[in-house]
Every structure is written in structure tokens, then in C-alpha cells.
Design an enzyme around this catalytic site. Structure first.
Site, mmCIF file in Angstrom:
data_model
loop_
_atom_site.group_PDB
_atom_site.id
_atom_site.type_symbol
_atom_site.label_atom_id
_atom_site.label_comp_id
_atom_site.label_asym_id
_atom_site.label_seq_id
_atom_site.Cartn_x
_atom_site.Cartn_y
_atom_site.Cartn_z
ATOM 1 N N HIS A 65 22.375 5.846 10.989
ATOM 2 C CA HIS A 65 22.084 6.106 12.552
ATOM 3 C C HIS A 65 21.344 7.352 12.756
ATOM 4 O O HIS A 65 20.601 7.542 13.638
ATOM 5 C CB HIS A 65 23.267 6.254 13.432
ATOM 6 C CG HIS A 65 24.000 4.830 13.807
ATOM 7 N ND1 HIS A 65 25.158 4.793 14.137
ATOM 8 C CD2 HIS A 65 23.395 3.660 13.527
ATOM 9 C CE1 HIS A 65 25.388 3.276 14.392
ATOM 10 N NE2 HIS A 65 24.235 2.536 13.878
ATOM 11 N N ARG B 211 5.363 -12.406 6.476
ATOM 12 C CA ARG B 211 6.547 -13.063 6.023
ATOM 13 C C ARG B 211 7.016 -14.146 6.634
ATOM 14 O O ARG B 211 7.455 -14.195 7.853
ATOM 15 C CB ARG B 211 7.771 -11.737 5.717
ATOM 16 C CG ARG B 211 7.343 -10.487 5.278
ATOM 17 C CD ARG B 211 8.455 -9.487 5.209
ATOM 18 N NE ARG B 211 8.202 -8.146 4.716
ATOM 19 C CZ ARG B 211 7.894 -7.252 5.566
ATOM 20 N NH1 ARG B 211 7.710 -7.235 6.866
ATOM 21 N NH2 ARG B 211 7.557 -6.140 5.075
ATOM 22 N N ARG C 122 2.508 -15.198 3.413
ATOM 23 C CA ARG C 122 3.195 -14.948 2.146
ATOM 24 C C ARG C 122 4.125 -16.542 2.304
ATOM 25 O O ARG C 122 4.716 -16.587 3.178
ATOM 26 C CB ARG C 122 4.029 -14.032 2.080
ATOM 27 C CG ARG C 122 4.646 -14.332 0.578
ATOM 28 C CD ARG C 122 5.388 -12.690 0.217
ATOM 29 N NE ARG C 122 6.556 -12.714 1.188
ATOM 30 C CZ ARG C 122 7.243 -11.602 1.243
ATOM 31 N NH1 ARG C 122 6.917 -10.727 0.651
ATOM 32 N NH2 ARG C 122 8.349 -11.689 2.042
ATOM 33 N N GLU D 254 3.867 -8.527 -8.335
ATOM 34 C CA GLU D 254 5.223 -7.808 -8.185
ATOM 35 C C GLU D 254 5.801 -7.495 -9.291
ATOM 36 O O GLU D 254 7.004 -7.039 -9.282
ATOM 37 C CB GLU D 254 6.325 -8.711 -7.142
ATOM 38 C CG GLU D 254 5.477 -8.929 -5.870
ATOM 39 C CD GLU D 254 6.377 -9.607 -4.889
ATOM 40 O OE1 GLU D 254 6.840 -9.441 -4.043
ATOM 41 O OE2 GLU D 254 6.120 -11.079 -5.060
ATOM 42 N N ASN E 88 6.832 -2.312 -4.015
ATOM 43 C CA ASN E 88 8.106 -2.142 -4.085
ATOM 44 C C ASN E 88 9.068 -2.975 -5.065
ATOM 45 O O ASN E 88 9.684 -2.300 -6.035
ATOM 46 C CB ASN E 88 8.968 -2.295 -2.863
ATOM 47 C CG ASN E 88 8.464 -1.897 -1.339
ATOM 48 O OD1 ASN E 88 7.639 -1.033 -1.449
ATOM 49 N ND2 ASN E 88 8.733 -2.236 -0.159
ATOM 50 N N ASP E 89 8.564 -4.202 -5.180
ATOM 51 C CA ASP E 89 9.113 -4.966 -6.407
ATOM 52 C C ASP E 89 8.360 -4.595 -7.634
ATOM 53 O O ASP E 89 9.232 -4.732 -8.607
ATOM 54 C CB ASP E 89 8.847 -6.422 -6.164
ATOM 55 C CG ASP E 89 10.046 -7.133 -5.248
ATOM 56 O OD1 ASP E 89 11.373 -6.547 -5.531
ATOM 57 O OD2 ASP E 89 9.805 -7.905 -4.356
ATOM 58 N N ARG F 171 15.950 -1.742 -6.707
ATOM 59 C CA ARG F 171 15.324 -0.931 -5.530
ATOM 60 C C ARG F 171 16.237 -0.915 -4.458
ATOM 61 O O ARG F 171 16.119 -0.136 -3.364
ATOM 62 C CB ARG F 171 14.189 -1.894 -4.840
ATOM 63 C CG ARG F 171 14.541 -3.258 -4.610
ATOM 64 C CD ARG F 171 13.309 -4.180 -4.142
ATOM 65 N NE ARG F 171 12.820 -3.817 -2.455
ATOM 66 C CZ ARG F 171 11.995 -4.468 -2.072
ATOM 67 N NH1 ARG F 171 11.567 -5.456 -2.558
ATOM 68 N NH2 ARG F 171 11.617 -4.205 -0.806
ATOM 69 N N CYS G 198 0.372 -4.276 -0.284
ATOM 70 C CA CYS G 198 1.476 -4.389 1.071
ATOM 71 C C CYS G 198 2.976 -3.828 0.857
ATOM 72 O O CYS G 198 3.654 -4.302 1.747
ATOM 73 C CB CYS G 198 1.547 -5.836 1.346
ATOM 74 S SG CYS G 198 2.038 -6.900 0.024
#
Length: 811
Positions: free
Chosen positions: A443, A541, A576, A665, A688-689, A699, A736
């Protein structure tokens, strides 16, 4: 633990039933005493022996007594008269003998309280009845012609899949509780991993640990049951409004699963100011003080009154608090949580605890449940403590923790920040927030971003910084500098404006184009992309169309969903194909539990297992593209071999799609980039991947966040390998992943030859401003320096020097 007494006519029968139950217990078992047979070893029961067994079984938490039949019931009732005063808390349970013992032992061993153990024993036959498809069990005659209530299955049962990224945390739990206020129905919710909990208890709902992809089983009975279930299902399918309100995980939204080894930036901006700590919370109430029996009813009343007043105070600030107001509403629901209040009240009535100590202990039990439910739910513990402190403060006529008001701008330091404290923040005075706990989905992070306040979380030791210490805080990188030098202070910028619009097409100062695109998941994300000036969509996505489905969506359903997005854009939209598996399991595919789902059946591997699924999606994408004016590109995720690329490319071309690509990836795809680019028209790098698989670092583990840092030189060199392979062909390479959202790293990516960057819409303006401040040659020098260094920190530092931070500040 709660103790258990087994009363039977036969000692052999009792021992056999208990032995069976104990074989199901892993770890410590409750105290179990058997009162069976007579003194001369004949069949029968003895009230005195039952009373002795109850005393032996009790360790302070109470005793459940399970009886077989006839005189066993009479002996148990009489035994209660033999117990010394004050009597032991005892429940005589009219449960089926074997099933009741089994359920009671398991429940008590799991730490359940007395009433819960008794209830579990009473309901032990429900599972057998359901299996035999019996709506009712035979009624059992009890002494005095009393009849045990018939056990029946709930009138309404529904299943639905969680779609919001953070699952059922505080806010969704509060929405469910609010929805049920106007209904009398009894409603429970369960997941495949958890037992049903009351849907009227926000803390119990949070303790489910339900996350995206989990199937919820909702059961209800009583007045309005059907409507109540429909309302809850609608909330879940709508993602509790979070798919629109809070958007998708952005560059700041690293998944958080535990303590981090370094601070994490969660809300952008670079500021300097004096540090001030959140006032220390109230001290722990004395557990040794006891309330006399005659005064306990009044103490319970004080507790309930204080809880209600705290809830009223919080709700009174909701309308003026904007996004924070929604979190306040969720926090207010915790204050009046019926299970929490019942637990605390029981501690006053039965144990003589003071109301403040009872609240303290009840909240601690609830906090432990959240921690056990998973790290994401553990992030909500501070919300519980915020409510706890306010209730205790009211009961004891003291002041709860609060935000300082020194009369000048400051940087707030805290262990964590509860919504109740956040509502007191004045963005004009609070320059930044730094907390020792929390994560990108806590939060604190949500509040900071909604208020436009730079923030850093997981900064261990932050509250040891003395009040008044000048501190530099970078909410993008997580950088913290105490007593910064004059030069370091000069790097500070004003806070980034929310919904700031991209000034124009992405390009460097000397005109080199770098397309700046948006990542989106559903139609709700399109408005933000358009408002922020996205040049197109670099990652659409498509998973949302497949979530919460008991069977795969039809081609028509998909076409409708895709057209709703494509109709809003005239330029490029990169779609994708389904990236199911791992943390996005789809119920209709029957994904099996995998020991390491990130290395399991996901992405294109799902298409290999279900080829019709891919064929239908490609046909739907083609039909939607034909009906709209957007320039549709399509790409496949999780590619590891050239053979996979060829199969996907062939399928996409057979569907009539003109521009086909894949996502890089995995290191395997990066190493084969040259061969892959001969088969497709473009590639897009998911940093990221790619980082996760390069460094063998999940991750979703914040403990390994430093390995998944997008500034890791090894990751940058893999990106360079891909762009070098593409240089000869002229085929575009986009990014991306998280790296695209960092204004400074965007310079490095442009220098490596990346032709487009796709990111959360809010990051577009800052990235565009950064590119416009430098030349292509500056970008190339920054890229070379970052790739050649040996650590993320060194890479950032060198690029800082080359780019000049002053040129990245907002105008």
C-alpha cells in the site's frame, strides 16, 4: 492446543479411532484422553472417568468431547458437574464418532480454537454426504428428544477465477464484505489450497492467499444467496476494479516475495530534504494485567466501541482521500471484522485480558495468518497494525502513531506506512517516503504513486537515520544518499507529473527515431495510453480474454475483445499470443502443479500442447485486424528453439498475418538471434524474463532483485548480441520489459540499436524527454560504457555522467 476427550463404550474402539486420526497428523498432536469402558473392563461408560479425562486433556485452550452413543452422552453431560470451579471450557459435540474424532484431531493440531474444533467435528460428515450425493444426513436423536440439525450442502455454489494481479488483498476483501452487508446469506469462499472462510471477514479472506489464476469456490445459503454469489462473482471477474484503477505492473512493479537486499524505488522522482521519522507506535500492552470477571462485559463493550469509532474515523476521511480513500475503506473493514472482534472479545471474557491486550493478541494471530498466506499478503500486515494501534490508543486514551507536521517540507521515514497514516500526508509537504518494509505492490507503493510522491521501500535501517538528516531519495532507482554533496543535490529534480503527455514522437536530439509505445492488457488500459501520447502499442497481452474461463473463448469472443482495442489505434499494435502457464495458469487447460512453473509449460509451449488454441487465436487476430485500421503485428512468447519459430511463423502466415515476430526472453533465443531473424520480420526483447533465465534468479523473489536488475552488464550484452544480429537485416528490435521504462536506461537501449521501447503509459513522457536531451552518439557511448563495466551500479554511474541528469528533469 485444544484438548480432545473420546467417550466410548469400548476401549478398543476408541483406541483404534484415535490411532487412525493420529496417523494423519504431521507434527505435534493435541492432548487426547480416552474415557472408555468401565472399571472392571466391561462395555459401558463412567462419568467420573470422563471428568478425569477432561481435566487431563485441558492445557488452557478448552476441551472437545466426542461420544459414541447412548449412555456415553449421559455420562459426558454428568461429568461436567464433577469438574472443579471455575469450569474448564468444554464442548460436547454431537458428531459422528470416527469422522468427528478424525476432524477434531486434525483441526486442533492445526491450531484451531475451541469453537472451530467443535464445528469442524460436527461438520465432519459433510464430505461423505456430498460424495454419496446425499442432500441430508440422518438426524441423530439426542437426550431429551433434541434433534441435531440436518447437514446439507449450500443452496448456491459458484466458481470463478481471480484476474487482478495482486489477488485478494485488503481492498478486494473489503469490497466483498461491503457487498454482503445488505444480505442475510451465509457465504464462504475457498481456493484449491485453502479451507472455506467466512466472506464477511476481511482478514480471513486475505489469509486465503488467493492470487491471479486461482479458482475461488463460493458457497452460500440463506436469504439472497443467489444474488450475493452473483455480486461476488461479478467483483472477481471485474478484477475488483484494479485492472482499471491501478493498471498493470509497470517498471516499478517488481514482484515482491520477501526482504530485499537493497532499497527498491516504487514511485519516481529525485528529491532532497530533511528526514523525519513517523512517530513511534504505541507500546505493547501489559499481558499480565487481568480484568475481574464482573468487569469483563464492560471491557468487551469498550473494545467494540473503540473499534467502531476507529472505523467511523477512517470512513469519514474516505471521500476526501482520492485513491487512498479506497484503501481507507478497506482498512475500516478490518476495524469491524467480526472474526477479529469475536476473537478479541473471547480473550477478554474467557481469559480476563484487558481489551487493549486482547486486540493486540487477536491482531497478531491475524497477522501471522497473512504471513503464512504468502509474501504478497504479508505486505498487508502493516494495515492490521495501523488499525490495532488506533483501537488500542482509543481504549487507553493515548495518541496513535501519526505523520509529523514540522511546518516545512520533509522526507518521511517509517517501518511501513498504513493507509490510515497515508491519509494524513500532504503532498505539498511530504517530499518523499522511505520505508524499511513493503514492496512494489504494498500500500505504501500504491499510495505514493497515487499522490505523486517519490518513494523507496525495503530500505533496511532507514528509521535509524536521525531526524533532520539531509537525505537524497531517488524513487526510480532506489538510491538513498545521506548528507549529499552540493553536486549530488544538484541532481535532484521536481516530482514527475502523473499522466504527463509525451511531447512528440520519440527521437534523440539529432533526430534518430525510437518509437515509444505502450504496454496494455485490456480496453481499460487504452485510455491511459492515448492520454499519455503513446505512438502505438508495443505489447498487447491477450491473456485477459482467456482468464476466468471454464472453456477456451470462441473465435468470435476473441475478435470482439481484440477489435475493442484495435479500434482505438491507427498505428502499430503488437499482439502477443497467449502467454499461459507459470503464474498465469488457465483452468480450462488443466495446468498441473509444477515444481518450478517458470521453467515449465508456458508461452509457446502451451500452444504446442494445444495447437487448436493457437490456430483459433491467430484466426481471431486476423479477423480483428481486417475489421480495423490498426497496423497489427503478432508475436509468440517464450521461444527457445529455431524449430519453434518456424512452426509459429508458418501458422501465422497460414492465418494470413503479414508481420510476424517472436519474443526473446531466454538466453537460447538471444544466442540464436541471427537464425531466428531469418524466419521472422521482427523481434521484441522481454528484459524481465530474459534476466530471470540468464541469472537463474526467479523474478518473483525480491531476495534476488539485484540479479534481476535490468542494468546487469551481462543482460545488456545479450541485448547487444540480438541487435548486432539484426543490424545486417534491417529488421526492427524492440524492448517491452522493465528496462524500457527507465529514462536513463532508454538511452543505453537506443545506443544498442533498439528501434522501439514499450512501457507503462505513465513512463512515456519521461523516456521521451530523456531521449530528446541527448544525441545518438551520446546513446552509443552510454551503451558501450554500460556493457563494458562489471556491475549494475557502475553501469548506472557511467551513464549518469555521460547523459547528465540535469537534462532528464521535467520542464
Amino acid at each position: 492446543m485444544v484438548g480432545i476427550v473420546v467417550v466410548s463404550h469400548s476401549a478398543d474402539l476408541a483406541r483404534a479411532a484415535v490411532d487412525l486420526a493420529l496417523q494423519m497428523v504431521n507434527g505435534p498432536a493435541p492432548r487426547i484422553e480416552i474415557a472408555a469402558g468401565t472399571a472392571d473392563d466391561r462395555l459401558g461408560t463412567d462419568a467420573a472417568r470422563v471428568a478425569q479425562a477432561v481435566e487431563a486433556a485441558d492445557d488452557g485452550e478448552g476441551v472437545v468431547v466426542i461420544m459414541d452413543l447412548g449412555s456415553a452422552i449421559l455420562s459426558a453431560e454428568l461429568a461436567l458437574e464433577f469438574l472443579p470451579e471455575p469450569g474448564i471450557k468444554t464442548r460436547l459435540v454431537p458428531a459422528a464418532f470416527v469422522e468427528g474424532i478424525f476432524a477434531a484431531v486434525i483441526s486442533a493440531a492445526g491450531g484451531a480454537q475451541l469453537d472451530a474444533v467443535a464445528r469442524d467435528a460436527e461438520e465432519a460428515l459433510e464430505a461423505k454426504a456430498a460424495q454419496l450425493d446425499q442432500a441430508q444426513l440422518s438426524q441423530t436423536q439426542l437426550p431429551g428428544d433434541a434433534v441435531a440439525p440436518a447437514i446439507s450442502r449450500p443452496a448456491i455454489i459458484a466458481e470463478t477465477t481471480v484476474v487482478n494481479p495482486d489477488g485478494i488483498h485488503a481492498r478486494p476483501a473489503a469490497l466483498i464484505v461491503q457487498t454482503l452487508r445488505s444480505f442475510d446469506a451465509q457465504v464462504t469462499i475457498a481456493t484449491d489450497r485453502s479451507e472455506p472462510v467466512s466472506a464477511r471477514s476481511p482478514t480471513a479472506l486475505m489469509s486465503l492467499g488467493a492470487r491471479a489464476g486461482d479458482v475461488l469456490r463460493i458457497e452460500a445459503d440463506g436469504a439472497g444467496a443467489a444474488t450475493a454469489v452473483d455480486r461476488i462473482v461479478a467483483l472477481v471477474r471485474d478484477g475488483f476494479g484494479e485492472l482499471v484503477r491501478f493498471g498493470r505492473p509497470s517498471s516499478q512493479d517488481r514482484a515482491f516475495d520477501g526482504p530485499s537486499s537493497h532499497p527498491i524505488g516504487v514511485s519516481p522522482g529525485r528529491v532532497v530534504g530533511p528526514a523525519l521519522r513517523l512517530r513511534d507506535p504505541i507500546t505493547e500492552p501489559d499481558p499480565g494485567v487481568s480484568v475481574p470477571v464482573a468487569e469483563r462485559p464492560a471491557a468487551v463493550e469498550r473494545l467494540a466501541s473503540a473499534a467502531a469509532e476507529v472505523a467511523d474515523q477512517l470512513r469519514g476521511r474516505v471521500s476526501a482521500a482520492g485513491t487512498v480513500g479506497e484503501l481507507l475503506e478497506a482498512t475500516a473493514a478490518i476495524a469491524t471484522d467480526p472474526e477479529l472482534l469475536a476473537d478479541a472479545s473471547m480473550r477478554v471474557r474467557e481469559r480476563g485480558l484487558t481489551p487493549e491486550r486482547a486486540v493486540w493478541d487477536a491482531m497478531e494471530v491475524a497477522a501471522d495468518s497473512l504471513r503464512e498466506a504468502g509474501a504478497r499478503q504479508a505486505l498487508r500486515v502493516s494495515d492490521l497494525y495501523g488499525v490495532r494501534n488506533r483501537i488500542v490508543a482509543l481504549i487507553t486514551n493515548r495518541s496513535a502513531a501519526g505523520v509529523p507536521d514540522p511546518g516545512y517540507p520533509f522526507i518521511l521515514l517509517a517501518i511501513d506506512l498504513a493507509p490510515a497514516d497515508a491519509a494524513e500526508l500532504d503532498p505539498a509537504r511530504c517530499l518523499a517516503i522511505v520505508t524499511e518494509e513493503g514492496g512494489p505492490t504494498s500500500h505504501t507503493a500504491i499510495i505514493a504513486r497515487s499522490l505523486g510522491i517519490p518513494a523507496v521501500v525495503a530500505a533496511r535501517g532507514a528509521t535509524t537515520i536521525a531526524d533532520g538528516t539531509v537525505l537524497l531519495v531517488d524513487g526510480s532507482t532506489g538510491e538513498l544518499i545521506t548528507e549529499p554533496t552540493i553536486d549530488q543535490r544538484a541532481t535532484a529534480t521536481t516530482k514527475l507529473r502523473s499522466r504527463e503527455r509525451l511531447a512528440g514522437p520519440g527521437r534523440t536530439a539529432d533526430g534518430h527515431p525510437v518509437a515509444l509505445l505502450a504496454n496494455i492488457t485490456a480496453i481499460e488500459d487504452v485510455a491511459a495510453a492515448l492520454e499519455c501520447g503513446a505512438e502505438g502499442v508495443g505489447l498487447y497481452r491477450t491473456e485477459l480474454c482467456f482468464l476466468d474461463r471454464v472453456k477456451a473463448p470462441s473465435i468470435g469472443d476473441q475478435v470482439t475483445a481484440y477489435r475493442a482495442v484495435l479500434s482505438k489505434f491507427g498505428g502499430r499494435v503488437v499482439m502477443r499470443t497467449l502467454d499461459a502457464g507459470s503464474d498465469k495458469a488457465l483452468p480450462f487447460l488443466g495446468h498441473a502443479d509444477e515444481p518450478n512453473p517458470a521453467l515449465g509449460v508456458r508461452g509457446i509451449r502451451t500452444a504446442a500442447a494445444y495447437p487448436q488454441l493457437l490456430d483459433d487465436q491467430l484466426k481471431a487476430i486476423k479477423a480483428a485486424a481486417m475489421a480495423e485500421s490498426a497496423e497489427v503485428w503478432v508475436m509468440a512468447p517464450m521461444i527457445t528453439t529455431v524449430a519453434e519459430v518456424r512452426r509459429f511463423s508458418q501458422a501465422a502466415r497460414e492465418a494470413g498475418l503479414p508481420t510476424i515476430g517472436i519474443m526473446i526472453e531466454t538466453p537460447a533465443a538471444a544466442l540464436q538471434a541471427e537464425q531466428i531473424l531469418t524466419e521472422v520480420d521482427f523481434v521484441s526483447i522481454g528484459t524481465n524474463d530474459l534476466a530471470q533465465y540468464t541469472f537463474a534468479a526467479d523474478r518473483h523473489s525480491a531476495d534476488l532483485a539485484s540479479l534481476n536488475d535490468p542494468w546487469q552488464p551481462a543482460l545488456l550484452r545479450l541485448i547487444e548480441m540480438v541487435t548486432s544480429a539484426a543490424a545486417g537485416s534491417g529488421k526492427p528490435v524492440g524492448v517491452c520489459g522493465e528496462a524500457a521504462s527507465d529514462p536513463l536506461q532508454a538511452l543505453v537501449l537506443a545506443g544498442l540499436g533498439i528501434s522501439s521501447l514499450s512501457m507503462a503509459p505513465a513512463a512515456l513522457a519521461a523516456v521521451g524527454r530523456g531521449l530528446a536531451a541527448v544525441t545518438l552518439e551520446d546513446c552509443r557511448r552510454a551503451a558501450r560504457a554500460a556493457c563494458d563495466t562489471d556491475s549494475p551500479a557502475s553501469a548506472r554511474g557511467l551513464v549518469h555522467e555521460i547523459a547528465g541528469l540535469d537534462r532528464l528533469s521535467p520542464h
